[in-house]
Design a protein around this motif. Structure first.
Motif, short mmCIF file in Angstrom:
data_model
loop_
_atom_site.label_atom_id
_atom_site.label_comp_id
_atom_site.label_asym_id
_atom_site.label_seq_id
_atom_site.Cartn_x
_atom_site.Cartn_y
_atom_site.Cartn_z
N LYS A 157 0.84 -1.20 0.00
CA LYS A 157 0.00 0.00 0.00
C LYS A 157 0.89 1.26 0.00
O LYS A 157 0.67 2.19 -0.78
CB LYS A 157 -0.90 -0.01 1.25
N GLU A 158 1.92 1.25 0.84
CA GLU A 158 2.84 2.38 0.89
C GLU A 158 3.63 2.48 -0.42
O GLU A 158 3.87 3.57 -0.95
CB GLU A 158 3.81 2.22 2.06
N GLN A 166 1.50 4.11 -2.93
CA GLN A 166 1.42 5.56 -2.68
C GLN A 166 2.70 6.27 -3.15
O GLN A 166 2.65 7.34 -3.76
CB GLN A 166 1.17 5.83 -1.19
N ASN A 167 3.84 5.66 -2.87
CA ASN A 167 5.10 6.25 -3.33
C ASN A 167 5.17 6.27 -4.85
O ASN A 167 5.69 7.22 -5.45
CB ASN A 167 6.30 5.44 -2.81
#
Lengths: 597, 597
Positions: free
Chosen positions: A76-77, A80-81
């Motif tokens: 998920k991160e 986002q990145n």
């Protein structure tokens, strides 16, 4: 671990696919070499350093609980990145926050994402398809609500075609849409194999769903396309009420374990206030298939690049192992003890076969992207003939870019397992995962058998056959350049290329004649070997094109060497394939009785 | 679900491999056709009805806890039923409770077990190897303690070769054996990839372990073979004291999940009374490799038959799906609605390719088993020339039976997945499992690359090259029979077979010349394409042999049709392979620099 092959990709784009010439001629606006290099370098860094280390986490799968899918740890991160870097909007229209860059760059970046993790990268592949469909077919209102969010990647998109009884044949589609009267529709039905149909990467998921209106004509002429968001955006575009749809199951698959493949239920009344998932029509009623093909065409090229990417990842993995692992003493080995297995001629053959096929399939895919960009440029300039020419070129190369590359993906990944010996069968080694992942690409977005039918039945007849024959003539020019170079380093490459192109032209003319004589079954019987023949011949010629471009640059002639290896070791297969196309159908039909038992 | 192809196996044994003639000539003792049919039928029933239904249970894996491996649910009872039927002792010596049947029947039964479940059947493959090594090399005392238990299957056997640093190259072996002085040895070391190294099928596990004695010569001339039981039998032959060995890990593998692949620790003092696992020497000191090769040679044929089996299982699976699944309307389809996908020419090509390759590889494997039986028969009769001839034939065909068949296993399983479309990627469908299982067979018991080296470097030079040339001449006689038959049903089969045999002979002579000129690297560079060329040509000729045998029997000419399909659609590859063998080495070596990056 996979390192994005930035230099190789850059060279192929510029000197094989034609990016350099297109830039020099100003066909790509103000795109400069500096910008290209900067994008490729940064994409390579992100792929190698951010995605690759998290690829293995995907093997833990995507558990489903109460309709909620949990994605692998860290993804998920990562997502986002990734959207934070602007990577989702590479080709999107600048009107909606995109960068409006050519398809060539999008495909190049896509190769890098997929080389790092096919499972992670799939999500954006679907979003890109949704963006294209909306850009071309949606109302301004829908565009203003959805496009920017999709272009940035803040929301993601899906494609909902398949139902249990309707895979390749969309005639059998049953999902229905009922007009409410206020411009919206209520959608009822079940869809399967929906990639990233549910996940936690984004605040909203925009489903594009094929369904039938009441009283729609039977068959594919009665299918419409609907936009069905997971959450209905409020007046400010913020995800609001939950729509009546959910994920009822996640498949247990051979590979791409980090990518949730969902069964989606629309309109069973379990979510939302009123039964029926609320949807909006995209394009015209009963013209949904045309809209969907907009998504699918570029998706096919994108799946093709997955084949290239996974083949290259397998090559890199096997090469690293072969350089490190010692066993036996290869002939001529003068070092102490056992030699690295790369010293064994048999292992060299494996690695060179992988490398040659990676480069051949990459070239075809990038040439296809180039054709798409040239068609777009011609359209902008109002050049109708050029538009037609490049569109036909893109049409011709798309099934080959999809099918040949994804077959190569499986072949290369399987060779990669073999190079590892016993370690290749151990999951922790990573080679097996690449084979498992690679195996989906010849299947989805239209099986490779469907691609072959498309190639033979719809692409060869373009412009009365003149387009494909012109293409083969272009390839012959490159082969003739090799002959003119008359360099001993090329060995018998020129002759081999000529022979392969003779095979390709013979088979092409045979298939066109069969069609014009109404021998449809005979043409279909040869479609798959023809597709491979086409890919092998064209890909090998592109290796030669790269080798010619390299020849003067003072470096080691490694492209020439690889091209010659391919010509003298792999290209002989075209003769067998031509035989199967032009002389195999009768025995194929006769042998039907051998299947009875 | 897999059904053992009893009729096909019976036909191939009798009329392609030569079982019928061998029986008619009394070369196989009092073996009668009735007995053969009864054995095949009952083995088929057991495979189809007892093993097949439990195959999927193997996917749950074999968890390890405190050195104890739990096998899949139902498998322990299945194994007991299987040995209860006498199946483990098919070829074992009657002196020790075996049935002394020919290798041909053992291989036929083995195909059926493996078609049902490779993972389950592996256990007995290892036990059979142990039996052979003990029969040929062990002392009478060891034989009397162990052989009967192994022949019945009451105890099982393992092969312990590989160590982390020593896979294909046994020079690097480190496990050591210290003589105690009482005729026993203490074994210390770690072995990896030990199939069924630990399990709960049997009361005892008999490990055959390669290790070095103190002061043994370096390299493979300093390796000895030891028998190391899990439990030391007491005076009555009942498993007694625990030996100092245990399973420290079970691998997480791509496939054959029901088969525990163990890391075995010998002599770390954690089990038994005194550190050091107690072992007994088999054969002479430092001659362990020769003993191990006794096990490996037939194990290679047995692995080859796994390739055949898994290919046939994949074929059956794909055929059933293609008959049931409907999509689209094939040309000429007059039924209502969508046609079964088997009606599409492209799917027919897939299925026919699978079927032809199953039958080709099966024929080679059974001919290899026939050669082993004929060598044994000649030895019993004291016919030295015949013994030499058939032993050389078995030697020649073993690497091909292993490598060609297992490559076909992977190819067929991959096509099988493809025929299933999206469903092929879903694990529950079962097609993916076959691909995962199939992938190990080209690797273990000597990678297929090693088989190719063995074929070229050791098998071609037999009898100064006369043996292989005589074999090719035999194949030419069969091709000539097809030409003489002059039947239109064969199409151009005779010409195609001749061309393929020309390719085979050219490549064979080129490789022999290269060796005699000291061009070892060049010969090795062509080994793998040569192996495939050999298998394709020989296998296709065997299809013709079966077709000729069938031709007069009044049935539908389905073998002729399959043979012709193979000749006209698949056999053209031999020309490309010959090119790679005879003209590919220079470009391969030159291209080494392309791997640098």
């Amino acid at each position: 671990m996979y390192r994005a092959p930035v230099d190789e990709i850059s060279f192929t784009l510029k000197y094989v696919a034609g990016l350099q010439t297109a830039m020099d001629e100003g066909r790509l606006g103000d795109l400069s070499e500096d910008l290209v290099d900067a994008i490729l370098t940064e994409a390579g860094r992100f792929a190698s350093e951010e995605i690759s280390p998290l690829a293995l986490a995907g093997e833990d799968g995507t558990p489903l609980s109460d309709g909620v899918v949990t994605t692998p740890e860290g993804w998920k991160e990562l997502y986002q990145n990734w959207i934070g870097g602007g990577w989702n909007g590479l080709t999107g229209s600048p009107d909606f926050g995109g960068q409006g860059l050519p398809m060539m760059l999008s495909i190049a970046a896509s190769e890098m994402w997929n080389g790092s993790s096919m499972a992670f990268s799939l999500c954006s592949l679907l979003t890109m398809g949704a963006i294209e469909a909306l850009e071309k077919h949606a109302t301004d209102e829908l565009k203003s609500t959805y496009l920017e969010k999709l272009v940035t990647g803040e929301w993601t998109g899906t494609m909902n075609l398949t139902e249990p009884q309707a895979g390749s044949d969309l005639n059998a589609l049953k999902t229905r849409a009922e007009p409410v009267g206020d411009g919206t529709y209520r959608i009822f039905g079940q869809k399967i194999f929906i990639t990233y149909g549910e996940h936690d990467f984004a605040d909203n998921i925009v489903h594009l769903v094929l369904a039938r209106l009441p009283d729609a004509p039977a068959g594919t002429r009665g299918i419409s396309l609907f936009l069905v968001p997971k959450f209905i955006p409020d007046a400010d575009g913020v995800p609001g009420a939950r729509n009546d749809l959910f994920c009822s199951g996640v498949e247990h698959k051979l590979g791409i374990h980090g990518s949730p493949t969902c069964t989606m239920i629309y309109g069973d009344g379990s979510r939302g206030d009123t039964p029926g998932a609320i949807g909006w029509l995209i394009g015209e009623e009963n013209k949904g298939l045309a809209c969907m093909f907009t998504m699918m065409n570029n998706a096919r090229l994108n799946v093709g690049i997955q084949g290239v990417a996974v083949a290259d990842a397998a090559y890199q993995h096997a090469l690293a192992y072969a350089q490190e692992r010692t066993q036996g003493r290869a002939p001529g080995w003068t070092g102490e003890g056992m030699s690295p297995i790369i010293e064994h001629p048999d292992i060299q053959r494996d690695l060179l076969t992988m490398k040659a096929m990676v480069q051949a399939s990459r070239s075809i895919a990038y040439c296809c992207a180039h054709a798409i960009d040239m068609a777009d440029a011609a359209e902008e300039q109002g050049e109708a003939d050029a538009r037609k020419f490049w569109q036909e070129r893109a049409n011709l190369l798309t099934p080959i870019a999809k099918a040949f590359s994804t077959d190569i993906g499986v072949d290369a990944a399987s060779i990669g397992v073999q190079v590892h010996g016993g370690m290749g069968f151990i999951e922790e080694t990573g080679a097996a995962r690449l084979l498992r992942d690679a195996r989906i690409a010849p299947i989805y977005e239209g099986t490779n058998g469907i691609q072959a039918i498309d190639l033979v039945m719809r692409k060869l007849p373009q412009s009365g056959g003149e387009h494909v024959l012109g293409y083969i003539a272009e390839l012959r020019d490159i082969a003739a350049d090799v002959a003119r170079r008359n360099s001993p380093e090329f060995g018998t490459t020129a002759d081999r290329l000529e022979a392969a192109l003779d095979d390709l032209e013979d088979a092409t003319r045979w298939l066109m004649a069969a069609q014009s004589e109404g021998k449809v079954s005979e043409a279909l019987a040869g479609a798959t070997p023809f597709q491979r023949l086409f890919g092998l011949a064209a890909g090998s010629v592109y290796l030669a094109k790269g080798a010619l471009a390299e020849a003067g640059d003072g470096n080691e002639p490694r492209r020439i060497a690889l091209c010659r290896f391919c010509a003298e070791n792999l290209l002989g297969e075209t003769s067998a394939l031509r035989q199967a196309v032009t002389g195999g159908a009768e025995s194929l039909f006769n042998a039907r009785l051998a299947l009875a038992v």
